[in-house]
Design an enzyme around this catalytic site. Sequence first.
Site, PDB file in Angstrom:
ATOM      1  N   PHE A  33      32.796  47.003  45.743  1.00 16.22           N
ATOM      2  CA  PHE A  33      33.766  48.091  45.879  1.00 16.22           C
ATOM      3  C   PHE A  33      34.399  48.425  44.532  1.00 16.22           C
ATOM      4  CE2 PHE A  33      36.438  44.354  46.270  1.00 16.22           C
ATOM      5  CZ  PHE A  33      37.590  44.702  45.601  1.00 16.22           C
ATOM      6  N   ASP A  34      34.623  47.409  43.723  1.00 17.73           N
ATOM      7  CA  ASP A  34      35.210  47.578  42.395  1.00 17.73           C
ATOM      8  C   ASP A  34      34.259  48.334  41.477  1.00 17.73           C
ATOM      9  OD1 ASP A  34      36.990  47.244  40.280  1.00 17.73           O
ATOM     10  OD2 ASP A  34      36.533  45.124  39.988  1.00 17.73           O
ATOM     11  N   LYS A  78      42.941  48.058  42.992  1.00 18.11           N
ATOM     12  CA  LYS A  78      41.625  48.663  42.928  1.00 18.11           C
ATOM     13  C   LYS A  78      41.220  49.119  44.332  1.00 18.11           C
ATOM     14  CE  LYS A  78      40.034  45.581  39.212  1.00 18.11           C
ATOM     15  NZ  LYS A  78      39.128  44.455  38.896  1.00 18.11           N
ATOM     16  N   ASN A 130      32.457  42.361  42.545  1.00 20.12           N
ATOM     17  CA  ASN A 130      32.888  43.046  43.767  1.00 20.12           C
ATOM     18  C   ASN A 130      32.307  44.452  43.807  1.00 20.12           C
ATOM     19  OD1 ASN A 130      34.809  40.921  44.711  1.00 20.12           O
ATOM     20  ND2 ASN A 130      35.794  41.410  42.777  1.00 20.12           N
ATOM     21  N   SER A 159      31.877  43.487  37.253  1.00 18.84           N
ATOM     22  CA  SER A 159      32.565  42.942  38.423  1.00 18.84           C
ATOM     23  C   SER A 159      31.549  42.416  39.427  1.00 18.84           C
ATOM     24  CB  SER A 159      33.443  44.005  39.096  1.00 18.84           C
ATOM     25  OG  SER A 159      34.092  43.482  40.244  1.00 18.84           O
ATOM     26  N   THR A 183      34.259  37.126  39.403  1.00 24.11           N
ATOM     27  CA  THR A 183      33.434  37.541  38.267  1.00 24.11           C
ATOM     28  C   THR A 183      33.513  36.516  37.144  1.00 24.11           C
ATOM     29  OG1 THR A 183      33.839  39.855  38.847  1.00 24.11           O
ATOM     30  CG2 THR A 183      32.959  39.417  36.644  1.00 24.11           C
ATOM     31  N   ASP A 197      36.336  42.111  35.603  1.00 22.36           N
ATOM     32  CA  ASP A 197      37.142  41.688  36.736  1.00 22.36           C
ATOM     33  C   ASP A 197      37.330  40.176  36.617  1.00 22.36           C
ATOM     34  OD1 ASP A 197      38.220  41.737  39.536  1.00 22.36           O
ATOM     35  OD2 ASP A 197      36.384  40.597  39.909  1.00 22.36           O
ATOM     36  N   ALA A 198      38.399  39.659  37.219  1.00 22.06           N
ATOM     37  CA  ALA A 198      38.675  38.224  37.096  1.00 22.06           C
ATOM     38  C   ALA A 198      38.097  37.408  38.244  1.00 22.06           C
ATOM     39  CB  ALA A 198      40.178  37.993  36.984  1.00 22.06           C
ATOM     40  N   TYR A 199      38.593  37.658  39.454  1.00 23.52           N
ATOM     41  CA  TYR A 199      38.303  36.784  40.589  1.00 23.52           C
ATOM     42  C   TYR A 199      36.945  37.091  41.215  1.00 23.52           C
ATOM     43  CZ  TYR A 199      43.140  35.587  39.884  1.00 23.52           C
ATOM     44  OH  TYR A 199      44.315  35.171  39.308  1.00 23.52           O
ATOM     45  N   ARG A 241      39.503  34.747  51.230  1.00 24.95           N
ATOM     46  CA  ARG A 241      39.167  35.768  50.234  1.00 24.95           C
ATOM     47  C   ARG A 241      39.082  37.158  50.861  1.00 24.95           C
ATOM     48  NH1 ARG A 241      39.521  38.068  45.336  1.00 24.95           N
ATOM     49  NH2 ARG A 241      37.542  38.939  44.598  1.00 24.95           N
ATOM     50  N   SER A 280      42.314  43.271  36.416  1.00 23.38           N
ATOM     51  CA  SER A 280      42.319  42.521  37.665  1.00 23.38           C
ATOM     52  C   SER A 280      43.451  42.913  38.599  1.00 23.38           C
ATOM     53  CB  SER A 280      42.439  41.025  37.346  1.00 23.38           C
ATOM     54  OG  SER A 280      42.619  40.247  38.511  1.00 23.38           O
ATOM     55  N   ASN A 281      43.215  42.683  39.892  1.00 20.76           N
ATOM     56  CA  ASN A 281      44.274  42.789  40.897  1.00 20.76           C
ATOM     57  C   ASN A 281      45.325  41.706  40.730  1.00 20.76           C
ATOM     58  OD1 ASN A 281      43.415  45.029  42.389  1.00 20.76           O
ATOM     59  ND2 ASN A 281      42.203  43.808  43.819  1.00 20.76           N
TER      60      ASN A 281
END
Length: 220
Positions: free
Chosen positions: A177-178, A149, A175, A173, A13, A9-11, A40, A116-117
């Site tokens: 949830f991800d 996602k 996140n 990730s 992570t 994941d990007a944001y 966020r 990523s989103n």
Amino acid sequence: MSHAAYVFDAYGTLFDVHAAVRRHAEAMGPDGQAFSELWRAKQLEYSWVRSLMGAYADFWQLTEQSLDYAFARFPSADPKLKKQLLDAYWALDCYPEVPAVLKGLKERGARIAILSNGSPAMLASAVKNAALDIIIDDVFSVDTVRAFKTAPAVYDLVTTQYRLYPHAVSFQSSNRFDIAGATKFGFRTVWINRADMPDEYRDYGPSLILPSLESLQFGI
């Protein structure tokens, strides 16, 4: 344990989502941290709601909309800072360990990718700014499937492109949830719990929990 592909994941992570506000901390005033956290939270909330409604809008649009909401909630923050904050979001700092970890995994022969989103333009800018473009093999954006996602179609972008079974992919990730969505899909999942948050979605638990990405460079 080695895997054919390590997908990140990007944001939150790889890239610090709070770096934009932190760069303007003095101008933002005493509510800066709370402002950044709300920005966020709403950014993610808007992605979930739009996915449920079937009303896709790219992540940059949601980033702007959630920033407007944060300004409305925090009158102490000067709306004139909007452009500076958005500009900073195109060049977020990556976490210190990221370059060495990605390089180490690639040297072991694994494919390195982002899932990523983020919109393609956002991700290209972040990757180039952090000088990760020479390490990362592929960047997968949800824009391709026009769903965010944790839609299964998002995770399938990786397995379809790489022609791999899900269990051959290690997905990282920050996140939770991800991680739940990726676990449900069948990836081996690593939750990067930077903020030491309590676990949730216990029926879709991660394979591993780490405080940062650092240990990954040893191929775990």
